[in-house]
Design a protein around this motif. Structure first.
Motif, short mmCIF file in Angstrom:
data_model
loop_
_atom_site.label_atom_id
_atom_site.label_comp_id
_atom_site.label_asym_id
_atom_site.label_seq_id
_atom_site.Cartn_x
_atom_site.Cartn_y
_atom_site.Cartn_z
N SER A 227 0.84 -1.21 0.00
CA SER A 227 0.00 0.00 0.00
C SER A 227 0.87 1.26 0.00
O SER A 227 2.04 1.21 0.37
CB SER A 227 -0.88 0.02 1.26
OG SER A 227 -1.67 -1.14 1.32
N SER A 228 0.25 2.36 -0.37
CA SER A 228 0.96 3.63 -0.46
C SER A 228 1.57 4.04 0.89
O SER A 228 0.85 4.26 1.87
CB SER A 228 -0.01 4.72 -0.92
OG SER A 228 0.48 5.99 -0.56
N PRO A 229 2.90 4.17 0.97
CA PRO A 229 3.52 4.62 2.22
C PRO A 229 3.02 5.99 2.68
O PRO A 229 2.82 6.21 3.88
CB PRO A 229 5.01 4.67 1.87
CG PRO A 229 5.18 3.68 0.77
CD PRO A 229 3.92 3.80 -0.04
N GLU A 230 2.80 6.91 1.73
CA GLU A 230 2.34 8.25 2.11
C GLU A 230 0.96 8.19 2.76
O GLU A 230 0.69 8.81 3.79
CB GLU A 230 2.28 9.18 0.89
CG GLU A 230 3.62 9.55 0.29
CD GLU A 230 4.27 8.41 -0.52
OE1 GLU A 230 3.57 7.42 -0.84
OE2 GLU A 230 5.48 8.52 -0.81
N MET A 231 0.07 7.41 2.14
CA MET A 231 -1.28 7.27 2.68
C MET A 231 -1.23 6.68 4.08
O MET A 231 -1.92 7.14 4.99
CB MET A 231 -2.09 6.38 1.72
CG MET A 231 -3.46 6.04 2.24
SD MET A 231 -4.37 5.03 1.00
CE MET A 231 -5.58 4.25 2.09
N TRP A 232 -0.38 5.67 4.27
CA TRP A 232 -0.37 4.97 5.57
C TRP A 232 0.40 5.71 6.64
O TRP A 232 0.08 5.59 7.83
CB TRP A 232 0.06 3.52 5.38
CG TRP A 232 -1.13 2.78 4.86
CD1 TRP A 232 -1.43 2.52 3.56
CD2 TRP A 232 -2.24 2.34 5.64
NE1 TRP A 232 -2.68 1.93 3.48
CE2 TRP A 232 -3.19 1.79 4.74
CE3 TRP A 232 -2.55 2.33 7.00
CZ2 TRP A 232 -4.42 1.26 5.16
CZ3 TRP A 232 -3.75 1.80 7.43
CH2 TRP A 232 -4.67 1.27 6.52
N ARG A 233 1.41 6.49 6.24
CA ARG A 233 2.03 7.37 7.25
C ARG A 233 0.97 8.32 7.79
O ARG A 233 0.84 8.52 8.99
CB ARG A 233 3.17 8.18 6.61
CG ARG A 233 3.73 9.23 7.56
CD ARG A 233 4.38 10.38 6.82
NE ARG A 233 3.49 10.91 5.79
CZ ARG A 233 3.88 11.66 4.76
NH1 ARG A 233 5.15 11.98 4.65
NH2 ARG A 233 3.01 12.10 3.86
#
Lengths: 296, 296
Positions: A227-233
């Motif tokens: 999954s998108s690291p930016e979204m999950w951060r």
């Protein structure tokens, strides 16, 4: 409120572009503009037919419905950019995976116009991101959690329900804090755990040997680590307190399992695994009455 | 050695019955007997066409090839039951997920006949168990780890290779301790972690609410928690030291991730998730050269 003719999608990644495709299939005459900081993403969304044209925040503010499909920490900026342009007749909807933080951002930016915002979280998505992975059926037969604000009128809620029904979803109402606690457990925690496993193995000196032998169990366990690291951060930070609680509970449970193994306690290990396996079977077969629910 | 005409499968669950189906497809004249403590399982395997008849250990001992497809802690009993009946020409093969413990059990039970045993571990399987879930193609295009013993002759290894090739698999040679260490990391650890997550959520007072909202991310992450508890208790105990090491490394890594979140360290969180996501993408696309492998 007017018939929904003009829709703006702010953020045309996987979720936003899939919503555009699905809405155009349901309502062929709707006109959709897309707003995104990334020109190439807008171009892809247009090529896929998910949006009709690129737009500005000023144009988006005049739409009948504005869907915010951004990583949750970018919602503030979008609310602030939209606020001065927002028509009295516009309805704002988001797709954020956290609700308390997005509601707080909306209240801060929208002020008196907060009644125009209806917080939503479609329980749909994939580990892939970007409009190239958009799917017209992404929202079909999926739940959309709605956490209505006290300020939302019944007419506005009905309008939002119509929007999600058009793309094939059914609404599930929850309170914002209840939403954030439940999804910390069943979604945010597993994402953290999957990222952690892949990072752990990738950092080993024998990482190559390990990945050479990883098979389908590993693939599915770690799917969400793509999954998108930016979204999950953003999700991690926005739902931090609840996720920290979940991590603590999980680390304690796993330390407990470790102890059973260290003790070579065959009976307790079997019982632990049987409870897990049995619970998952009940879940898969929809036998939820097998579970406690003291909160209900 | 004789042509393989008579095969015995000891344990006709998912793996044993799938092997029977696959071998009969490849070699239509082979005759397969099944040995299992559970009569109903034998009956299902026979009904599926995975075996031709039920057999005894005495009959199995006379077969050209005897496949042991049992939970690893039941291998000792099977080796001991077979030992007095073993023909000089028989070859024993197992499908156990641990290799050092199965080899030790074989040495203890077989004594001088140890050269007849070739330890194998097909990297195939499903979370389902029992012959009703058997699949003729289960082993197709899968790796079978083979950990040859010093006593195995080249002829015997060639015979075992022919057997696995017939069902569509390719052999990957490893040392037994290397096998157990690698699979502790990429298979046994994720199973423990998945059991732990489901058990944790199932034990909550609001379990029902939680499972009501669990979706596809949770489903895939926990798929392996539907695996046989008996099989996994055995693997856990038989590969205990390596799995304890893996659990300790994972718990430390996840405590580290928890600390980044507690510190609200956005940059370090993003970097952690990016490393995980990037590593998984390299793995999926077969770019294993992106990983270190100081051991090679």
């Amino acid at each position: 409120m007017p018939v929904i003719k003009r829709v703006a999608i702010v953020g045309v990644g996987l979720m936003g572009a899939s919503f555009g495709l699905a809405l155009k299939r349901a309502w062929s005459t709707v006109r959709i503009i897309g707003v995104d900081v990334d020109e190439s993403v807008l171009e892809q969304a247009r090529a896929r037919g998910a949006i009709d044209a690129n737009g500005t925040y000023a144009q988006a503010g005049a739409a009948d419905v504005i869907l915010l499909a951004l990583p949750v920490r970018q919602m503030s900026t979008a609310f602030a950019a939209l606020a001065p342009h927002l028509s009295d007749l516009s309805t704002l909807v988001d797709v954020g995976s956290t609700k308390q933080s997005v509601i707080a951002a909306a209240r801060a930016a929208l002020g008196d116009r907060i009644a125009q915002f209806v917080p939503c979280h479609p329980i749909a998505g994939r580990e892939r991101h970007g409009p190239m992975f958009a799917e017209v059926g992404l929202f079909e037969a999926k739940s959309v959690v709605i956490t209505p604000l006290p300020e939302n009128s019944p007419e506005r809620l009905a309008r939002v329900e119509g929007l999600w029904t058009a793309v094939g979803s059914r609404l599930v109402p929850m309170l914002p804090d209840q939403h954030d606690a439940v999804f910390a457990a069943v979604s945010h925690l597993p994402h953290m755990l999957a990222f952690s496993l892949v990072e752990e193995l990738a950092s080993r000196p024998n990482a190559k040997s390990l990945f050479e032998h990883a098979a389908s169990g590993f693939r599915d366990f770690t799917r969400i680590a793509s999954s998108s690291p930016e979204m999950w951060r953003d999700i991690a930070l926005d739902n931090r307190a609840a996720i920290l609680e979940e991590l603590d509970a999980y680390l304690a449970k796993t330390a407990n399992l470790r102890q059973l193994l260290a003790d070579a306690d065959a009976e307790a290990l079997l019982s632990f695994m049987q409870r897990a396996q049995g619970a998952r079977e009940h879940w898969l077969s929809g036998q939820l009455d097998q579970f406690n629910d003291l909160e209900k």
